[in-house]
Motif scaffolding. Structure first.
Motif, PDB file in Angstrom:
ATOM      1  N   PRO A 114     -15.083  36.256 -18.226  1.00 19.23           N
ATOM      2  CA  PRO A 114     -15.043  37.406 -17.316  1.00 19.23           C
ATOM      3  C   PRO A 114     -16.372  38.166 -17.304  1.00 19.23           C
ATOM      4  O   PRO A 114     -17.032  38.319 -18.337  1.00 19.23           O
ATOM      5  N   ALA A 115     -16.744  38.638 -16.131  1.00 17.55           N
ATOM      6  CA  ALA A 115     -18.012  39.366 -15.970  1.00 17.55           C
ATOM      7  C   ALA A 115     -18.084  40.575 -16.895  1.00 17.55           C
ATOM      8  O   ALA A 115     -19.157  40.885 -17.423  1.00 17.55           O
ATOM      9  N   SER A 116     -16.968  41.238 -17.118  1.00 20.55           N
ATOM     10  CA  SER A 116     -16.976  42.416 -17.994  1.00 20.55           C
ATOM     11  C   SER A 116     -17.294  42.030 -19.436  1.00 20.55           C
ATOM     12  O   SER A 116     -17.987  42.768 -20.147  1.00 20.55           O
ATOM     13  N   ALA A 117     -16.834  40.870 -19.873  1.00 18.81           N
ATOM     14  CA  ALA A 117     -17.153  40.395 -21.225  1.00 18.81           C
ATOM     15  C   ALA A 117     -18.627  40.005 -21.310  1.00 18.81           C
ATOM     16  O   ALA A 117     -19.295  40.316 -22.298  1.00 18.81           O
ATOM     17  N   ARG A 118     -19.132  39.346 -20.283  1.00 15.00           N
ATOM     18  CA  ARG A 118     -20.553  38.983 -20.271  1.00 15.00           C
ATOM     19  C   ARG A 118     -21.430  40.226 -20.305  1.00 15.00           C
ATOM     20  O   ARG A 118     -22.442  40.279 -21.000  1.00 15.00           O
ATOM     21  N   SER A 119     -21.032  41.255 -19.586  1.00 18.20           N
ATOM     22  CA  SER A 119     -21.781  42.505 -19.569  1.00 18.20           C
ATOM     23  C   SER A 119     -21.790  43.153 -20.951  1.00 18.20           C
ATOM     24  O   SER A 119     -22.832  43.631 -21.418  1.00 18.20           O
ATOM     25  N   ALA A 120     -20.652  43.182 -21.615  1.00 22.35           N
ATOM     26  CA  ALA A 120     -20.569  43.756 -22.967  1.00 22.35           C
ATOM     27  C   ALA A 120     -21.446  42.963 -23.930  1.00 22.35           C
ATOM     28  O   ALA A 120     -22.130  43.547 -24.780  1.00 22.35           O
ATOM     29  N   LEU A 121     -21.465  41.652 -23.792  1.00 22.38           N
ATOM     30  CA  LEU A 121     -22.295  40.817 -24.663  1.00 22.38           C
ATOM     31  C   LEU A 121     -23.781  41.045 -24.391  1.00 22.38           C
ATOM     32  O   LEU A 121     -24.582  41.126 -25.316  1.00 22.38           O
ATOM     33  N   ARG A 122     -24.153  41.157 -23.115  1.00 24.90           N
ATOM     34  CA  ARG A 122     -25.551  41.423 -22.763  1.00 24.90           C
ATOM     35  C   ARG A 122     -26.007  42.752 -23.371  1.00 24.90           C
ATOM     36  O   ARG A 122     -27.097  42.848 -23.936  1.00 24.90           O
TER      37      ARG A 122
ATOM     38  N   PRO B  52     -30.151  47.329 -31.046  1.00 26.22           N
ATOM     39  CA  PRO B  52     -30.396  47.009 -32.455  1.00 26.22           C
ATOM     40  C   PRO B  52     -29.076  46.605 -33.122  1.00 26.22           C
ATOM     41  O   PRO B  52     -27.997  47.039 -32.699  1.00 26.22           O
ATOM     42  N   ALA B  53     -29.164  45.783 -34.137  1.00 25.04           N
ATOM     43  CA  ALA B  53     -27.973  45.230 -34.803  1.00 25.04           C
ATOM     44  C   ALA B  53     -26.951  46.291 -35.196  1.00 25.04           C
ATOM     45  O   ALA B  53     -25.746  46.080 -35.054  1.00 25.04           O
ATOM     46  N   GLU B  54     -27.415  47.435 -35.666  1.00 28.60           N
ATOM     47  CA  GLU B  54     -26.478  48.462 -36.137  1.00 28.60           C
ATOM     48  C   GLU B  54     -25.721  49.147 -35.003  1.00 28.60           C
ATOM     49  O   GLU B  54     -24.760  49.864 -35.240  1.00 28.60           O
ATOM     50  N   GLN B  55     -26.099  48.892 -33.767  1.00 28.50           N
ATOM     51  CA  GLN B  55     -25.420  49.506 -32.618  1.00 28.50           C
ATOM     52  C   GLN B  55     -24.598  48.507 -31.803  1.00 28.50           C
ATOM     53  O   GLN B  55     -24.026  48.871 -30.780  1.00 28.50           O
ATOM     54  N   ARG B  56     -24.512  47.287 -32.237  1.00 24.02           N
ATOM     55  CA  ARG B  56     -23.850  46.224 -31.455  1.00 24.02           C
ATOM     56  C   ARG B  56     -22.336  46.191 -31.581  1.00 24.02           C
ATOM     57  O   ARG B  56     -21.646  45.714 -30.684  1.00 24.02           O
ATOM     58  N   GLN B  57     -21.806  46.627 -32.694  1.00 25.03           N
ATOM     59  CA  GLN B  57     -20.399  46.429 -33.043  1.00 25.03           C
ATOM     60  C   GLN B  57     -19.428  46.796 -31.913  1.00 25.03           C
ATOM     61  O   GLN B  57     -18.561  46.005 -31.561  1.00 25.03           O
ATOM     62  N   ALA B  58     -19.556  47.983 -31.350  1.00 23.11           N
ATOM     63  CA  ALA B  58     -18.609  48.435 -30.330  1.00 23.11           C
ATOM     64  C   ALA B  58     -18.615  47.522 -29.105  1.00 23.11           C
ATOM     65  O   ALA B  58     -17.556  47.241 -28.528  1.00 23.11           O
ATOM     66  N   HIS B  59     -19.776  47.035 -28.726  1.00 19.26           N
ATOM     67  CA  HIS B  59     -19.866  46.175 -27.543  1.00 19.26           C
ATOM     68  C   HIS B  59     -19.319  44.775 -27.834  1.00 19.26           C
ATOM     69  O   HIS B  59     -18.686  44.161 -26.969  1.00 19.26           O
ATOM     70  N   LEU B  60     -19.536  44.285 -29.043  1.00 19.89           N
ATOM     71  CA  LEU B  60     -18.954  43.000 -29.425  1.00 19.89           C
ATOM     72  C   LEU B  60     -17.439  43.109 -29.503  1.00 19.89           C
ATOM     73  O   LEU B  60     -16.714  42.204 -29.087  1.00 19.89           O
ATOM     74  N   GLU B  61     -16.950  44.235 -30.025  1.00 14.89           N
ATOM     75  CA  GLU B  61     -15.501  44.479 -30.075  1.00 14.89           C
ATOM     76  C   GLU B  61     -14.926  44.475 -28.661  1.00 14.89           C
ATOM     77  O   GLU B  61     -13.874  43.898 -28.408  1.00 14.89           O
TER      78      GLU B  61
ATOM     79  N   GLY C 298     -18.944  36.409 -32.757  1.00 15.33           N
ATOM     80  CA  GLY C 298     -19.626  36.605 -34.038  1.00 15.33           C
ATOM     81  C   GLY C 298     -19.086  37.721 -34.895  1.00 15.33           C
ATOM     82  O   GLY C 298     -19.795  38.229 -35.754  1.00 15.33           O
ATOM     83  N   LEU C 299     -17.832  38.105 -34.670  1.00 10.86           N
ATOM     84  CA  LEU C 299     -17.216  39.165 -35.473  1.00 10.86           C
ATOM     85  C   LEU C 299     -16.302  38.580 -36.533  1.00 10.86           C
ATOM     86  O   LEU C 299     -15.727  37.504 -36.350  1.00 10.86           O
ATOM     87  N   ALA C 300     -16.134  39.323 -37.597  1.00  5.87           N
ATOM     88  CA  ALA C 300     -15.209  38.942 -38.662  1.00  5.87           C
ATOM     89  C   ALA C 300     -13.783  39.290 -38.245  1.00  5.87           C
ATOM     90  O   ALA C 300     -13.547  39.811 -37.158  1.00  5.87           O
ATOM     91  N   GLU C 301     -12.862  39.022 -39.115  1.00  9.80           N
ATOM     92  CA  GLU C 301     -11.443  39.339 -38.856  1.00  9.80           C
ATOM     93  C   GLU C 301     -11.279  40.795 -38.453  1.00  9.80           C
ATOM     94  O   GLU C 301     -12.030  41.657 -38.880  1.00  9.80           O
ATOM     95  N   GLY C 302     -10.287  41.051 -37.647  1.00 10.37           N
ATOM     96  CA  GLY C 302      -9.994  42.406 -37.190  1.00 10.37           C
ATOM     97  C   GLY C 302      -8.932  42.335 -36.107  1.00 10.37           C
ATOM     98  O   GLY C 302      -8.281  41.310 -35.936  1.00 10.37           O
ATOM     99  N   THR C 303      -8.785  43.415 -35.378  1.00  8.39           N
ATOM    100  CA  THR C 303      -7.776  43.455 -34.326  1.00  8.39           C
ATOM    101  C   THR C 303      -8.443  43.522 -32.953  1.00  8.39           C
ATOM    102  O   THR C 303      -9.597  43.928 -32.821  1.00  8.39           O
ATOM    103  N   CYS C 304      -7.671  43.142 -31.952  1.00 10.50           N
ATOM    104  CA  CYS C 304      -8.163  43.158 -30.573  1.00 10.50           C
ATOM    105  C   CYS C 304      -7.457  44.200 -29.711  1.00 10.50           C
ATOM    106  O   CYS C 304      -7.685  44.240 -28.527  1.00 10.50           O
ATOM    107  N   SER C 305      -6.618  45.001 -30.293  1.00 13.93           N
ATOM    108  CA  SER C 305      -5.870  45.964 -29.479  1.00 13.93           C
ATOM    109  C   SER C 305      -6.630  47.217 -29.187  1.00 13.93           C
ATOM    110  O   SER C 305      -7.703  47.441 -29.586  1.00 13.93           O
TER     111      SER C 305
END
Length: 68
Positions: free
Chosen positions: A16-24, A30-39, A61-68
């Motif tokens: 989905p385009a929205s997922a591609r946008s979040a990944l971009r 910087p690495a320390e600011q990526r988490q929310a967008h990868l989530e 590239g995320l570890a275990e967690g939830t998707c809700s």
């Protein structure tokens, strides 16, 4: 360092385009600011592609967690 297929997902029309946008956005920060967008990308993959949550998180590239 986690293995990620995110660079490949960025170029797939099946993602989905929205997922591609979040990944971009995540990879432009910087690495320390990526988490929310990868989530966000993992959550979109989980919801829109009906992937298992752990699979969606692993793809970006995320570890275990939830998707809700």
């Amino acid at each position: 360092m986690a293995f990620s297929l995110a660079p490949l997902l960025l170029h797939s029309d099946q993602v989905p385009a929205s997922a591609r946008s979040a990944l971009r956005t995540a990879h432009a920060l910087p690495a320390e600011q990526r988490q929310a967008h990868l989530e966000s990308a993992a959550r979109i993959l989980y919801q829109e592609l009906d992937l298992d949550c752990s699979d969606a998180r692993e793809l970006v590239g995320l570890a275990e967690g939830t998707c809700s």
